[in-house]
Design an enzyme around this catalytic site. Structure first.
Site, short mmCIF file in Angstrom:
data_model
loop_
_atom_site.label_atom_id
_atom_site.label_comp_id
_atom_site.label_asym_id
_atom_site.label_seq_id
_atom_site.Cartn_x
_atom_site.Cartn_y
_atom_site.Cartn_z
N TYR A 1 0.86 -1.18 0.00
CA TYR A 1 0.00 0.00 0.00
C TYR A 1 0.90 1.23 0.00
CZ TYR A 1 -3.80 3.18 0.87
OH TYR A 1 -4.72 4.19 0.74
N LYS B 1 2.23 9.95 7.96
CA LYS B 1 1.51 9.48 9.14
C LYS B 1 2.01 10.13 10.45
CE LYS B 1 -1.09 5.98 7.18
NZ LYS B 1 -0.73 5.00 6.16
N ASP C 1 9.39 2.71 1.79
CA ASP C 1 8.17 3.43 2.20
C ASP C 1 7.94 3.14 3.68
OD1 ASP C 1 5.71 4.43 2.75
OD2 ASP C 1 4.70 3.57 1.00
C1 LIG Z 1 -0.92 5.15 4.60
C2 LIG Z 1 0.20 4.83 3.74
C3 LIG Z 1 0.49 5.57 2.58
C4 LIG Z 1 -0.40 6.69 2.10
O1 LIG Z 1 -0.47 7.74 3.01
P1 LIG Z 1 -1.64 8.82 2.89
O2 LIG Z 1 -1.23 9.87 3.86
O3 LIG Z 1 -2.92 8.15 3.26
O4 LIG Z 1 -1.66 9.31 1.49
C5 LIG Z 1 1.61 5.24 1.86
N1 LIG Z 1 2.41 4.23 2.25
C6 LIG Z 1 2.17 3.49 3.34
C7 LIG Z 1 3.11 2.41 3.73
C8 LIG Z 1 1.04 3.75 4.12
O5 LIG Z 1 0.78 3.00 5.19
#
Ligand SMILES: *Cc1c(COP(=O)(O)O)cnc(C)c1O
Length: 418
Positions: A143, A257, A228
């Site tokens: 994700y 986050k 990420d």
């Molecule tokens: C939540 C998340 C995203 C996206 O972040 P948003 O602030 O919702 O756009 C990208 N990568 C990872 C690993 C995430 O958990």
């Protein structure tokens, strides 16, 4: 307005002006209106308190409204809130310098944005422009966000399909598979993007050595490694950054986050000097953002980062994560037909059910007992637990009791059905 009227008013407005389907789903699951939050607790329209184990998908590393972060934002608000964009901005400078100190070797420069998806977008663009290559490799179940570029490397068809065509040249490989990764990489690959621990995929920890392998295999073909860490970063897994579990330094790292200290939205794409020189060498505004790096968000980010490091919350996460996971395992052993696995790292814990649709029932049971949890977006069989790293042992014990009771009651409900 009393609690019940507030609830009806908000749900009605959601139905008519935000998203009727979402309104239905959330009311069905028993979610109320959040009114106030502090530390590990969220309070709803009826004044009921919930221990926040969803934590904004991992946003509340420091809990809600950590006093140091709130104070930093208030102080900043009295000076300058958003940037005029013509001038240098001290909060951004201070945060970038601090990030260079605490992130893995080689990561020296920060580009600030406002969300995880934006942090990933920037990383993908930087990878293309600095390598002169176009292809990406990503993992199934990953994700990375829902903007077009980020969605293109998100390994779940359900989210991609309605918006096709997406970016060309993206290959997906099974997460944790060494050989598949090596086979997918070639001299046209700009980057391999990976979560060091998959979050929405269902809290999946890769086999030992996977990140090191990714580091070596990308370097071998001249591709970049993008970590990420939007969900796994900032102490969540028991290290400040989850790549530290394998001593790996990526070329680019995405944060968001928890980055804004749980008070402001803030994302960052952090990279090596070489990459930033290539991306911005001929055009210093090759990539830019109006709100990215704004003073309020950066003040929050710096205050939050300082709390994280000074209080060594990563080791607290490791210690309490181990405690919580072992209690979960003992409880899970009592319900072998229902739970297939407990797994995770630090306070990033997943509970996998052996059947579909049980998750929803258990979530409702948890809510009844004052604990807020949810299942992973890409894997509804997995409940994820990402409480604030400041959670106290008694609160963990409360969550464990709630788990035991929720599983017992769900078992009874299911028995009544058959
Ligand atoms: C939540 C998340 C995203 C996206 O972040 P948003 O602030 O919702 O756009 C990208 N990568 C990872 C690993 C995430 O958990």
């Amino acid at each position: 307005m009393d609690g019940e009227s507030l609830f009806r008013d908000v749900v009605d407005k959601y139905s008519r002006h935000i998203n009727p389907q979402l309104a239905k789903l959330m009311s069905f699951a028993g979610f109320g209106v959040e009114v106030r939050a502090e530390g590990c607790m969220i309070y709803d329209h009826e004044g009921r308190g919930f221990i926040d184990c969803l934590g904004g998908y991992g946003t509340f590393i420091l809990g809600h409204r950590h006093p140091a972060v709130v104070q930093a934002v208030k102080d900043q608000l009295d000076q300058i809130a958003l940037s005029g964009k013509a001038f240098f901005s001290a909060p951004a400078a201070d945060l970038a310098a601090r990030l260079a100190e605490v992130t893995p070797d080689g990561l020296e420069y920060s580009f600030f944005n406002n969300s995880g998806a934006e942090a990933v977008e920037a990383a993908l663009k930087f990878a293309r422009s600095s390598t002169g290559r176009t292809k990406f490799v990503s993992t199934y179940g990953s994700y990375h966000g829902k903007t077009m570029g980020a969605l293109s490397v998100t390994g779940r068809e359900k989210y991609q399909k309605p918006f096709a065509p997406l970016l060309d040249g993206v290959t997906f490989v099974p997460f944790g598979d060494f050989d598949a990764l090596s086979a997918a990489l070639d001299t046209e690959t700009a980057a391999f993007i990976v979560e060091p621990v998959q979050g929405e995929g269902g809290i999946i920890v890769p086999p030992d050595g996977y990140l090191q392998h990714a580091r070596e295999a990308t370097a071998k073909v001249g591709a970049l490694l993008i970590a990420d860490e939007v969900q796994s970063g900032l102490g969540r897994t028991g290290r400040n950054f989850a790549v530290e579990w394998e001593g790996v330094s990526p070329d680019l790292m995405c944060l968001a986050k928890g980055m804004g200290g749980g008070v402001m939205p803030l994302g960052a794409t952090i990279g090596t000097a070489q990459i930033f020189n290539r991306v911005f060498g001929t055009n210093p505004i090759a990539h830019s953002s109006t709100f990215g790096g704004n003073p309020l968000a950066c003040a929050a980010g710096l205050a939050g980062l300082n709390v994280l490091i000074e209080q060594n919350l990563a080791s607290r996460s490791e210690c309490y994560g181990t405690y919580m996971m072992s209690k979960f395992e003992a409880i899970a052993a009592k319900y072998p037909e229902m739970i297939s696995e407990v797994r995770g790292r630090g306070l990033m814990i997943g509970l996998e059910f052996s059947m579909d649709e049980v998750g929803e029932l258990v979530v409702a049971q948890f809510m009844k007992r004052g604990v807020c949890v949810a299942y992973a977006l890409n894997n509804p069989r997995v409940l994820r637990f990402e409480p604030p790293l400041i959670i106290e042992q008694e609160q963990i014990d409360h969550v464990c009791t709630a788990l035991d009771e929720s599983l017992a009651e769900t078992t009874e409900l299911l028995a009544d059905l058959v």
